[in-house]
Design an enzyme around this catalytic site. Structure first.
Site, mmCIF file in Angstrom:
data_model
loop_
_atom_site.group_PDB
_atom_site.id
_atom_site.type_symbol
_atom_site.label_atom_id
_atom_site.label_comp_id
_atom_site.label_asym_id
_atom_site.label_seq_id
_atom_site.Cartn_x
_atom_site.Cartn_y
_atom_site.Cartn_z
ATOM 1 N N GLY B 74 -2.214 -4.025 -14.129
ATOM 2 C CA GLY B 74 -1.028 -3.816 -14.051
ATOM 3 C C GLY B 74 0.065 -4.426 -14.528
ATOM 4 C CB SER B 75 0.116 -7.060 -11.816
ATOM 5 O OG SER B 75 0.324 -6.701 -11.169
ATOM 6 C CG ASN B 154 4.507 2.011 -6.134
ATOM 7 O OD1 ASN B 154 5.937 1.693 -6.713
ATOM 8 N ND2 ASN B 154 3.923 0.825 -5.610
ATOM 9 C CD GLN B 182 1.040 5.422 -8.547
ATOM 10 O OE1 GLN B 182 -0.075 5.795 -7.493
ATOM 11 N NE2 GLN B 182 0.447 3.389 -7.254
ATOM 12 C CB SER B 202 -3.955 -0.347 -13.071
ATOM 13 O OG SER B 202 -4.773 -0.561 -12.443
ATOM 14 C CG HIS B 204 -7.878 -0.157 -9.301
ATOM 15 N ND1 HIS B 204 -6.941 -0.794 -8.330
ATOM 16 C CD2 HIS B 204 -6.074 -0.604 -10.299
ATOM 17 C CE1 HIS B 204 -6.031 -1.184 -8.285
ATOM 18 N NE2 HIS B 204 -5.493 -0.942 -9.358
ATOM 19 C CB CYS B 328 3.829 -4.198 11.110
ATOM 20 S SG CYS B 328 5.305 -5.474 12.008
#
Lengths: 134, 396
Positions: B74-75, B154, B182, B202, B204, B328
């Site tokens: 995808g990227s 996403n 997505q 993508s 996966h 985080c």
């Protein structure tokens, strides 16, 4: 959206202090209270101290934050309990992190917060003491 | 519940490879190892396997096989679509329109192009996480060459008005790219009906292997080559093909396309039940993103006064895999740009939980989640100074 940091990056000690934090809560008649951090960054620590004859006899905390923030708060309270005010002030963020068998590099700032919370609570105690003397 | 059984509720992150997909792939690692560019049968057969996969993708998207280009994921497809169109069309203008909730593969590519002298308008979405077509229309300038708007988000799963944006772009002679990573396998995608010029996907995300994706490029779109080298992918994306993965992608999209209605129905039930019961059981919680116009398997809920990573760690101790928009978990100090874009204050964005359901999830997984999640939030709130202040003062 980034996946959770791998659990392996947190030591067993960090996970233990996160799942079973020591000294959680508050002290209603605390001699010193310190709050550091801010909600925008996602970390707030509030520390309560009971001090008798310059010795920290009891300490409690509340923390809003990630696993490392909770664990460092918990460990910091353990490290300063029973210590004199001067000894507590000498505790560094590095000492807190080491006592937890280390922190992932991106979480080191959480240990700064623990050190700052101790200092803020002691400063509050000293201010209260001074105004009591006057 | 079985001891140590993992409950995986993070299908927007990735999905397991289906057994029949793996089976289709395996021969291409060993006995069918030929280079598809070779002229002997060992190579020719692999060329055919790639072209079969290409036809399957084309069929699923309602495109032509020659419009399908295999990439590494995808990227890469996003990078290629945006940079490739920008550089090939810069004589017509240097302005690009996108939204403020795109994946980083789009946002950071746009930021890179800004440093190269392009101008980018990041159209803000509404509070429900959906961009208004009128706002896109207003952002159009005479020098706009590309509009890139994701099919579905996403993080919060919101489905964007792709068809209408495509129509608008086509009427103005502007290329339209959509990151559909997505969406594929979850909602119907039809590049002709939805007026799409370029589309990223993508494997996966729909039970195919990682490291392989597609860029659909409508016939006639002016775009630069992405990898210069040999003649693979019609000379636009050189490099010896990842045959096994391409075969896997073809198989996975074929299965996903055939089962999309059943899959959709199954996920919708899980999603709506989980959402309703979590919001009902846990006070001071809110659903992020439009409740209806969202992916069938996506739940994104913020819990006030607690921090996301703490929720994830606690869930992990109970063998539940999920994700969060908390800072985080990402190594940055800011929480998710998507949650901030829909107007959440920082402290509430930090306390978000994303659950994305998939094939192997059942109602009993939700039963278990509903059993463990409320006490986790309660425990974290009991130690939160924010909750303390709130309960004592009625506000933070």
């Amino acid at each position: 959206m980034t996946p959770l940091l791998k659990m392996e990056e947190y030591s067993q000690k960090v996970m233990d202090h996160f799942m079973n934090p020591r000294n959680i809560g508050e002290i209603p008649d605390a001699d010193g209270v310190g709050q550091v951090g801010n909600p925008v960054c996602g970390d707030i620590m509030k520390m309560y101290l009971k001090i008798e004859n310059n010795v920290i006899t009891d300490v409690k905390f509340k923390t809003f934050g990630c696993g490392a923030a909770v664990a460092t708060s918990s460990m910091a309270t353990e490290l300063i309990k029973g210590k004199t005010v001067e000894e507590a002030l000498e505790i560094t963020n590095k000492a807190v992190a080491e006592a937890l068998d280390g922190l992932p590099p991106i979480k080191m700032h959480c240990s700064n917060l623990a050190e700052q919370a101790i200092k803020a609570a002691i400063e509050d105690y000293r201010k209260k003491n001074e105004s009591a003397k006057q | 519940m079985e001891l140590n059984k993992k409950i995986y509720l993070d299908h927007a992150a990735t999905t397991p490879v289906k057994p029949e997909v793996l089976e289709a792939m395996l021969p291409y690692f060993t006995e069918k190892y030929g280079n598809p560019s070779s002229i002997y049968s060992l190579g020719r057969e692999n060329r055919k396997a790639i072209e079969d996969a290409r036809e399957k993708v084309a069929k699923a998207l309602n495109a032509l096989p020659k419009e399908i280009f295999f990439t590494s994921g995808g990227s890469e497809s996003d990078n290629w679509a945006i940079k490739g169109v920008a550089y090939a069309n810069q004589n017509n203008g240097k302005h690009i329109i996108t939204t403020n909730i795109e994946h980083h593969a789009v946002l950071n590519t746009c930021k890179y192009l800004e440093r190269q002298g392009f101008e980018v308008t990041y159209v803000p979405v509404k509070e429900n996480g959906i961009v208004d077509v009128e706002d896109i229309k207003k952002a159009i300038r005479p020098d706009t060459i590309l509009i890139s708007v994701m099919f579905a988000n996403n993080e919060i799963g919101t489905i964007q008005p792709v068809k209408e944006i495509g129509e608008l772009a086509r009427a103005k002679g502007i290329y339209f790219h959509t990151d559909a990573v997505q969406a594929i396998g979850n909602v119907h995608v039809d590049v002709k009906d939805q007026n799409i010029d370029l589309l990223s996907l993508s494997a996966h995300k729909f039970y195919g292997p990682k490291g392989v994706g597609v860029l659909y490029i409508k016939d006639g779109v002016r775009i630069n080559s992405f990898i210069h080298g040999g003649e693979q992918e019609r000379g636009k994306r050189a490099s010896t093909e990842n045959v096994a993965s391409i075969v896997g992608l073809g198989k996975a999209i074929e299965i996903a396309d055939a089962n999309i209605d059943n899959y959709n129905e199954k996920l919708l039930k899980l999603r709506d039940r989980a959402t309703k019961e979590i919001l009902g059981k846990i006070p001071y919680s809110r659903l992020n993103g439009d409740p209806e116009k969202r992916l069938p398997g996506n739940v994104n809920i913020s819990f006030e006064f607690v921090e996301g990573e703490s929720i994830l760690l606690s869930l992990d101790m109970k063998n539940i895999c999920a994700s969060s928009g908390s800072a985080c978990t990402s190594g940055s100090l800011d929480p998710s740009h998507v949650l901030l874009a829909i107007g959440l204050p920082h402290e509430i964005a930090h306390g978000s939980l994303r659950l994305t359901f998939g094939e192997e999830n059942t109602d009993s997984d939700i039963d278990y989640l509903l059993e463990v999640l409320p006490p986790i939030i309660e425990k974290l709130r009991a130690m939160s100074p924010l909750y303390d202040t709130f309960t004592k003062n009625g506000r933070i």
